[in-house]
Design an enzyme around this catalytic site. Structure first.
Site, PDB file in Angstrom:
ATOM      1  N   ASP A 197      -0.040  -1.761   0.684  1.00 40.35           N
ATOM      2  CA  ASP A 197      -0.058  -0.993   1.929  1.00 40.35           C
ATOM      3  C   ASP A 197       0.918   0.162   1.799  1.00 40.35           C
ATOM      4  OD1 ASP A 197      -1.932  -2.611   3.246  1.00 40.35           O
ATOM      5  OD2 ASP A 197      -0.386  -3.962   3.994  1.00 40.35           O
ATOM      6  N   ASP A 247      -7.966  -0.902   5.044  1.00 42.66           N
ATOM      7  CA  ASP A 247      -7.766  -1.396   6.407  1.00 42.66           C
ATOM      8  C   ASP A 247      -8.327  -0.405   7.424  1.00 42.66           C
ATOM      9  OD1 ASP A 247      -6.345  -3.547   5.315  1.00 42.66           O
ATOM     10  OD2 ASP A 247      -4.426  -2.519   5.535  1.00 42.66           O
TER      11      ASP A 247
END
Length: 166
Positions: free
Chosen positions: A126, A144
């Site tokens: 991330d 995401d």
């Protein structure tokens, strides 16, 4: 004259899988760039509310189960593969429904992008980090984002379909 049997147009998977592949490509290239450029945990502010930061997520959305003993890697990988099979089935059956199929293609690309991370790295990479004042949204990635946009489009498509049937 005899009619020939042909596959219905709804079985056209290629365009939707192409969209998923584009999502996977951008997701993986962005993660490779971040891995080569940033040290783990280092935060690089781009604006007063947005930063790039390299973090590893061993759990699911928002770090759910990230502190578990390691079983979650395989559970979420299996879940992603299962979702892939279901989505491919739905795309094959409903490929002519453009918005529905687009939403599924985005979800598929995002899910597979994160599955690739789990298989290759053991965690999801991330790097997109939003924060305002004392409020901080958990870091996320392009996969995401594709899943979220796909889910919003899926809900919109269903609401539109329900309203149209009244």
């Amino acid at each position: 004259m005899a009619k020939t049997l042909s596959k219905p147009a709804s079985g056209a998977l290629a365009p939707w899988l192409g969209i998923s592949l584009i999502v996977i490509l951008f997701d993986q290239l962005s993660k490779i760039a971040i891995l080569k450029t940033f040290a783990y945990g280092a935060q690089h502010a781009l604006t007063s509310f947005f930063s790039l930061v390299l973090v590893y997520n061993r759990g699911a959305a928002f770090g759910f189960l990230s502190t578990a003993s390691g079983w979650q890697r395989w559970a979420f990988t299996a879940l992603g593969i299962g979702a892939t099979l279901v989505i491919c089935f739905l795309l094959r059956r409903h490929g002519q429904q453009r918005l529905f199929s687009l939403s599924l293609a985005l979800i598929l690309g995002g899910a597979l992008g994160n599955v690739i991370d789990r298989l290759v790295y053991g965690h999801v990479i991330d790097f997109l980090d939003f924060h305002v004042g004392g409020w901080h949204f958990p870091a996320f990635n392009l996969a995401d984002s594709a899943i979220t946009v796909g889910a919003v489009l899926l809900v919109y498509d269903e609401l539109r379909r329900v309203r149209g049937s009244r």
